[in-house]
Scaffold this motif. Sequence first.
Motif, PDB file in Angstrom:
ATOM      1  N   UNK A   1       3.999   2.140  10.346  1.00 14.04           N
ATOM      2  CA  UNK A   1       3.519   3.637  10.343  1.00 14.04           C
ATOM      3  C   UNK A   1       1.936   3.718  10.199  1.00 14.04           C
ATOM      4  N   UNK A   2       1.393   2.805   9.479  1.00 18.22           N
ATOM      5  CA  UNK A   2      -0.026   3.026   9.411  1.00 18.22           C
ATOM      6  C   UNK A   2      -1.107   1.816   9.508  1.00 18.22           C
ATOM      7  N   UNK A   3      -0.292   0.460   9.908  1.00 18.37           N
ATOM      8  CA  UNK A   3      -1.013  -0.556  10.390  1.00 18.37           C
ATOM      9  C   UNK A   3      -1.897  -1.238   9.317  1.00 18.37           C
ATOM     10  N   UNK A   4      -2.862  -1.966   9.902  1.00 21.75           N
ATOM     11  CA  UNK A   4      -3.701  -2.803   8.825  1.00 21.75           C
ATOM     12  C   UNK A   4      -4.497  -2.120   7.945  1.00 21.75           C
ATOM     13  N   UNK A   5      -4.810  -0.857   8.055  1.00 17.61           N
ATOM     14  CA  UNK A   5      -5.570  -0.173   6.835  1.00 17.61           C
ATOM     15  C   UNK A   5      -4.904   0.038   5.616  1.00 17.61           C
ATOM     16  N   UNK A   6      -3.496   0.365   5.915  1.00 20.64           N
ATOM     17  CA  UNK A   6      -2.655   0.685   4.752  1.00 20.64           C
ATOM     18  C   UNK A   6      -2.141  -0.597   4.067  1.00 20.64           C
ATOM     19  N   UNK A   7      -2.123  -1.720   4.610  1.00 19.29           N
ATOM     20  CA  UNK A   7      -1.944  -2.961   4.090  1.00 19.29           C
ATOM     21  C   UNK A   7      -2.910  -3.428   3.275  1.00 19.29           C
ATOM     22  N   UNK A   8      -4.172  -2.931   4.018  1.00 16.72           N
ATOM     23  CA  UNK A   8      -5.108  -3.623   3.122  1.00 16.72           C
ATOM     24  C   UNK A   8      -5.306  -2.656   1.766  1.00 16.72           C
ATOM     25  N   UNK A   9      -4.869  -1.676   1.806  1.00 14.01           N
ATOM     26  CA  UNK A   9      -4.673  -0.794   0.616  1.00 14.01           C
ATOM     27  C   UNK A   9      -3.871  -1.364  -0.458  1.00 14.01           C
ATOM     28  N   UNK A  10      -2.867  -1.950   0.160  1.00 17.07           N
ATOM     29  CA  UNK A  10      -1.662  -2.253  -0.425  1.00 17.07           C
ATOM     30  C   UNK A  10      -2.411  -3.416  -1.443  1.00 17.07           C
ATOM     31  N   UNK A  11      -3.262  -4.155  -0.947  1.00 23.48           N
ATOM     32  CA  UNK A  11      -3.998  -5.381  -1.854  1.00 23.48           C
ATOM     33  C   UNK A  11      -4.485  -4.742  -2.974  1.00 23.48           C
ATOM     34  N   UNK A  12      -5.280  -3.627  -2.859  1.00 25.14           N
ATOM     35  CA  UNK A  12      -5.713  -3.164  -4.120  1.00 25.14           C
ATOM     36  C   UNK A  12      -4.663  -2.891  -4.971  1.00 25.14           C
ATOM     37  N   UNK A  13      -3.213  -2.495  -4.631  1.00 25.66           N
ATOM     38  CA  UNK A  13      -2.250  -1.988  -5.513  1.00 25.66           C
ATOM     39  C   UNK A  13      -1.629  -3.547  -6.026  1.00 25.66           C
ATOM     40  N   UNK A  14      -1.752  -4.423  -5.384  1.00 25.85           N
ATOM     41  CA  UNK A  14      -1.495  -5.735  -5.880  1.00 25.85           C
ATOM     42  C   UNK A  14      -2.393  -6.114  -7.033  1.00 25.85           C
ATOM     43  N   UNK A  15      -3.478  -5.909  -7.005  1.00 25.27           N
ATOM     44  CA  UNK A  15      -4.574  -6.103  -7.871  1.00 25.27           C
ATOM     45  C   UNK A  15      -4.218  -5.603  -9.151  1.00 25.27           C
ATOM     46  N   UNK A  16      -3.942  -4.309  -9.112  1.00 19.77           N
ATOM     47  CA  UNK A  16      -3.611  -3.469 -10.329  1.00 19.77           C
ATOM     48  C   UNK A  16      -2.457  -4.033 -10.941  1.00 19.77           C
ATOM     49  N   UNK A  17      -1.172  -4.271 -10.045  1.00 20.26           N
ATOM     50  CA  UNK A  17      -0.074  -4.561 -10.747  1.00 20.26           C
ATOM     51  C   UNK A  17      -0.339  -6.013 -11.306  1.00 20.26           C
ATOM     52  N   UNK A  18      -1.017  -7.103 -10.763  1.00 15.19           N
ATOM     53  CA  UNK A  18      -1.396  -8.345 -11.416  1.00 15.19           C
ATOM     54  C   UNK A  18      -1.995  -8.141 -12.964  1.00 15.19           C
ATOM     55  N   UNK A  19      -2.941  -7.086 -12.996  1.00 13.99           N
ATOM     56  CA  UNK A  19      -3.437  -7.011 -14.325  1.00 13.99           C
ATOM     57  C   UNK A  19      -2.630  -6.389 -15.099  1.00 13.99           C
ATOM     58  N   UNK A  20      -1.595  -5.552 -15.127  1.00 17.06           N
ATOM     59  CA  UNK A  20      -0.436  -4.992 -15.574  1.00 17.06           C
ATOM     60  C   UNK A  20       0.346  -6.390 -16.224  1.00 17.06           C
ATOM     61  N   UNK A  21       0.728  -7.062 -15.149  1.00 16.14           N
ATOM     62  CA  UNK A  21       1.619  -8.144 -15.624  1.00 16.14           C
ATOM     63  C   UNK A  21       0.813  -9.030 -16.470  1.00 16.14           C
ATOM     64  N   UNK A  22      -0.355  -9.224 -16.103  1.00 15.54           N
ATOM     65  CA  UNK A  22      -1.041 -10.086 -17.256  1.00 15.54           C
ATOM     66  C   UNK A  22      -1.362  -9.545 -18.539  1.00 15.54           C
ATOM     67  N   UNK A  23      -1.586  -8.174 -18.683  1.00 15.23           N
ATOM     68  CA  UNK A  23      -1.429  -7.511 -19.996  1.00 15.23           C
ATOM     69  C   UNK A  23      -0.035  -7.519 -20.803  1.00 15.23           C
ATOM     70  N   UNK A  24       0.949  -7.518 -19.882  1.00 14.60           N
ATOM     71  CA  UNK A  24       2.295  -7.561 -20.624  1.00 14.60           C
ATOM     72  C   UNK A  24       2.656  -8.981 -20.947  1.00 14.60           C
ATOM     73  N   UNK A  25       1.993 -10.146 -20.392  1.00  9.50           N
ATOM     74  CA  UNK A  25       2.179 -11.701 -20.747  1.00  9.50           C
ATOM     75  C   UNK A  25       1.289 -11.595 -22.075  1.00  9.50           C
ATOM     76  N   UNK A  26       0.024 -11.296 -22.210  1.00 11.70           N
ATOM     77  CA  UNK A  26      -0.692 -11.311 -23.357  1.00 11.70           C
ATOM     78  C   UNK A  26      -0.116 -10.586 -24.521  1.00 11.70           C
TER      79      UNK A  26
END
Length: 413
Positions: free
Chosen positions: A320-345
């Motif tokens: 539906x949105x192509x490369x720009x939306x997938x690019x934004x999904x990288x930002x979401x993946x970064x936030x998710x990684x931070x949340x996961x790191x906090x939970x492990x801490x």
Amino acid sequence: MTTVLDRARSLSVPRWARPFLIALLLVLILAITVTLTGQTQLTSSGTAEAAVRLALPILFAGLGGLWSERAGIINIGLEGMMILGTWGAAWAGYQWGPWAALVGGLVFGALGGLLHAVATVTFNVNHIVSGVAITLLGMGLTKYLSTLIFEPISQNPRESPRLQGFTEFDVPLLSSGLRALEQQQRVFVSDLAGLLGGLVTGLTPVVLLGVLLVPVSYLVLWRTPFGLRLRAAGESPVAAETLGVNVVAHKYAAVIVSGGLAGLGGAALALNPGQLGYLENQVGGRGYIGLAAMIFGNWRPAGLLAGSALFGYVDGLQLRAGGEAVHALLYAATLLAVVVAVLWVARRRWVPAALALVGGLVVYGLYWTIDTVPTEFATYAPQLVTLLVLAVASQRLRPPAALGVEYRRGEGG
């Protein structure tokens, strides 16, 4: 200190509520990403609706893999059974309508499952070899049949005539109410409304069937004597035989059901409102992705549903949105990684926390250095997500103990 820890454990979230909390957390991450990147397609109802349609074939294939592998039979032939299902659905649907298309896909896929059962259960052929052979057979057979039967009608050996599809419908009141909330552009509320709105808009009987088969599979496999025997055949067939279980019959039943479910996945592709027919190579590896979704779900129906939704969402987003939306999904993946790191801490697991944080930094570096994801990579985003998810989930997997193990009748006697 001990008292504080005891209180924390007493406030632990009930198991049944965890999936809902995880879902809300993911929506919150997507809402923050939409606010900061402006990519509203991440949580639009259109993306969610597309994700449902694209996740359906993966869900059916994954359920097929679940039934087969719980009985100890590796079914890498899901791809071929789906291909047979697309042709069978197109052939039956062209003559008798959409309900016949579902039956045609089911029957043709089940025939592929029967062939796999004969090879692996009766003749003890290596499961991987048999699965690959069935996929190659499905590709060649459907190409031949399409040339023989469809070409005189459609004038094209690669596709069938257009089928009659199911009438789409929305959930009354709920669909319109969520659409109104989505249009208000309120942070989180509108994002949640958009995602939920896509789940209750443009529905068909195929969608309802796919959702229904998840709890049905759970109830049959985990709450019935038949399911207990079938899973015993996949955990310890020799022990099951000594207790009077007909292991061969249960393996046959599981693999035939597996093929039928994969065939339904092919029928879902043929009845997709955007396609409505058989098209050569339309399965496009979804059988393998369904197998990956099953592994991601740790051979459980609920986890399989989550995996299918993830892959369907990424596929729908890039379409539906192509490369720009997938690019934004990288930002979401970064936030998710931070949340996961906090939970492990919080659990004092320092190594996993560090790995999650480093992974997040790498993804954010990629997000920062490029403005958009090239089309070539965006197109294969679901496959890339498949590899990433399997790599992350590999440490917690617990397959059936006798998965892929050869079994001969009488070994438990």
